[in-house]
Write an enzyme that holds these catalytic residues in place. Structure first.
Site, short mmCIF file in Angstrom:
data_model
loop_
_atom_site.label_atom_id
_atom_site.label_comp_id
_atom_site.label_asym_id
_atom_site.label_seq_id
_atom_site.Cartn_x
_atom_site.Cartn_y
_atom_site.Cartn_z
CD GLU A 283 -0.25 -1.70 -17.95
OE1 GLU A 283 0.43 -1.92 -16.91
OE2 GLU A 283 0.25 -1.23 -18.98
CB CYS B 55 -1.68 -4.34 -9.93
SG CYS B 55 -1.68 -2.67 -10.61
#
Length: 483
Positions: free
Chosen positions: A213, A251
């Site tokens: 991720e 993110c």
């Protein structure tokens, strides 16, 4: 040598626990998840304190992005676990009758979860929820860059959960390197692309599957919005999505914005007013903005926007407080496209605005760069929405809002290309840490001689009919009504 021995002993104990079968029990999985929920409920204030020490997060932000998200994930998993674990029947082709088949989810074994520092509680516990739900033994490596949260997890989790099946390993890069030298059944990593490459390289030595991720430069496309009320809503969501979660250190946070040149002055003024309304005339004194995580990241961000060509593009903000690791919400208009601020992931409170002549040009701009983790597009134009979907690629696309995909268990969360691979949240977390085993069960009372040699034209016709799905011809052949 002591650290090596401890890591090896930890892994050995977990492997024995998994081998004994205790983690496969649905009752065990539910007990661990319920205990984790109890941990979070019992320790809200301790979590608030740790997140404040590590990142200066306001308790409301900490609850929204960390505690609440974890509670929601656990409750969703507990409500659906028995359904996820159940074997799923699959339809087999007619020539296989009366053979039956099904898919059986089974745990992978002993898995390693690397957590990130920006959401040090939720990005540690949420993957672990999926790993435990799937019946695995787990090692969790919290981020050393969030030391208070890491310490909280290491000291608290053993008090609530099965310490022979769930282990917390603290430490810096050396410990991470030691962990990566071991053989795991899966590695789950949340963090930067740079470290993701290291994880993948180490995993390849043992053919260990990985879920990465990662981040990326997530753009906003802001189409011209004529309605003042709609523009106000859009700008509120943009400001909240850019500076709200960990002050840009996310993110899936906004990295840059694309707008038509003629629309840019209106957008900038609206952004300024909303920043002032949310974070006051003096954002440095606001309790609603997290601080930069540490001096290294502070220096990195300062270097991004203090180069003269980039600094000249600042239209709002730009002040710094090194002692308190604070950078004011900063807007830049058309910084040089070859500057680091436009080629590296920002991961901080800086928002470049890039102007285009026509908003459709934003698609080409996005496609000229690596695939982002998310694209956020504000538009009422249905045709433009279709073009965004058909002509771009990203982990997620969100129209007319920011970040809401992260809290929806019904949707998978993950990247594509350099923004990562693998996905989780809800059932997708369970699937990430499971192997869906194919099971086929035949019987002894029907046997077709056409499966075996010696071959002849009759057997050839039967095989061809079966593979061509010509079932009528197949039945006639088997009944002897057709040669």
């Amino acid at each position: 040598m002591e650290a090596v021995r401890e890591v090896e002993e930890t892994l050995s104990e977990l492997r024995q626990t998994f081998k004994d079968g205790r983690t496969r029990s649905i009752a065990w999985r539910k007990k661990q998840l319920s205990s984790l929920l109890e941990l979070v409920n019992d320790n809200e204030e301790n979590i608030f304190r740790a997140l404040d020490q590590d990142l200066g997060k306001h308790p409301v932000e900490s609850y929204r992005d960390e505690i609440g998200a974890v509670k929601k994930s656990i409750n969703h998993t507990l409500s659906n676990l028995e359904k996820w674990v159940a074997p799923k029947k699959v339809g087999l082709p007619l020539p296989m009758f009366p053979t039956s088949g099904w898919l059986l989810p089974e745990p992978l074994g002993v898995v390693l979860v690397f957590a990130s520092w920006n959401f040090p509680i939720s990005l540690a516990l949420d993957p672990m929820i999926g790993a435990i739900a799937a019946g695995n033994a787990v090692v969790l490596k919290p981020s050393e860059q969030a030391p208070a949260s890491s310490s909280f997890l290491a000291n608290t989790i053993p008090q609530y959960m099965d310490s022979k099946a769930v282990k917390i390993v603290e430490g810096g890069a050396e410990i991470s390197e030691l962990l990566l030298q071991q053989k795991w059944d899966k590695i789950f990593f949340t963090g930067s692309q740079q470290v993701g490459r290291i994880i993948m390289s180490a995993a390849a030595k043992n053919l260990t599957p990985v879920a990465l991720e990662l981040g990326g430069k997530c753009p906003i496309i802001l189409d011209s919005i004529s309605s003042p009320s709609d523009l106000k809503v859009a700008i509120q969501r943009i400001v909240g999505g850019k500076w709200g979660p960990c002050n840009g250190q996310a993110c899936i946070g906004v990295d840059y914005m694309l707008v038509e040149e003629k629309f840019a002055p209106t957008v900038i003024e609206s952004l300024k007013k909303t920043i002032k309304r949310f974070y006051s005339e003096s954002p440095k004194d606001s309790k609603c903005l997290a601080r930069v995580v540490n001096k290294r990241h502070f220096e990195r961000l300062r270097n991004l926007f203090k180069d003269p060509p980039v600094a000249a593009s600042i239209v709002h903000g730009g002040s710094l407080d090194e002692e308190n690791l604070f950078i004011e919400p900063t807007i830049l208009l058309d910084p040089p496209l070859n500057a680091a601020i436009m080629t590296e992931e920002i991961f901080g409170p800086l928002l470049p605005i890039i102007t285009v002549n026509k908003i459709e040009e934003s698609i080409e701009f996005i496609n000229s760069r690596p695939k982002p983790l998310a694209i956020y597009a504000f538009t009422k134009d249905a045709n433009f929405r279709r073009r965004v979907l058909s002509e771009t690629s990203s982990g997620t696309v969100v129209f007319n809002d920011i970040l809401i995909q992260f809290v929806c268990e019904a949707l998978p969360f993950g990247g594509v290309g350099q923004s990562g691979f693998g996905r989780y949240h809800g059932k997708y977390s369970f699937d990430t840490f499971s192997h869906e085993r194919a099971v086929v069960q035949a019987n002894f009372f029907i046997e077709f001689g056409s499966r075996y040699p010696p071959w002849n034209d009759f057997k050839n016709n039967i095989i061809r009919s079966a593979y061509n799905l010509d079932y009528l011809n197949l039945v006639l052949l088997l009944l002897g009504l057709k040669r």
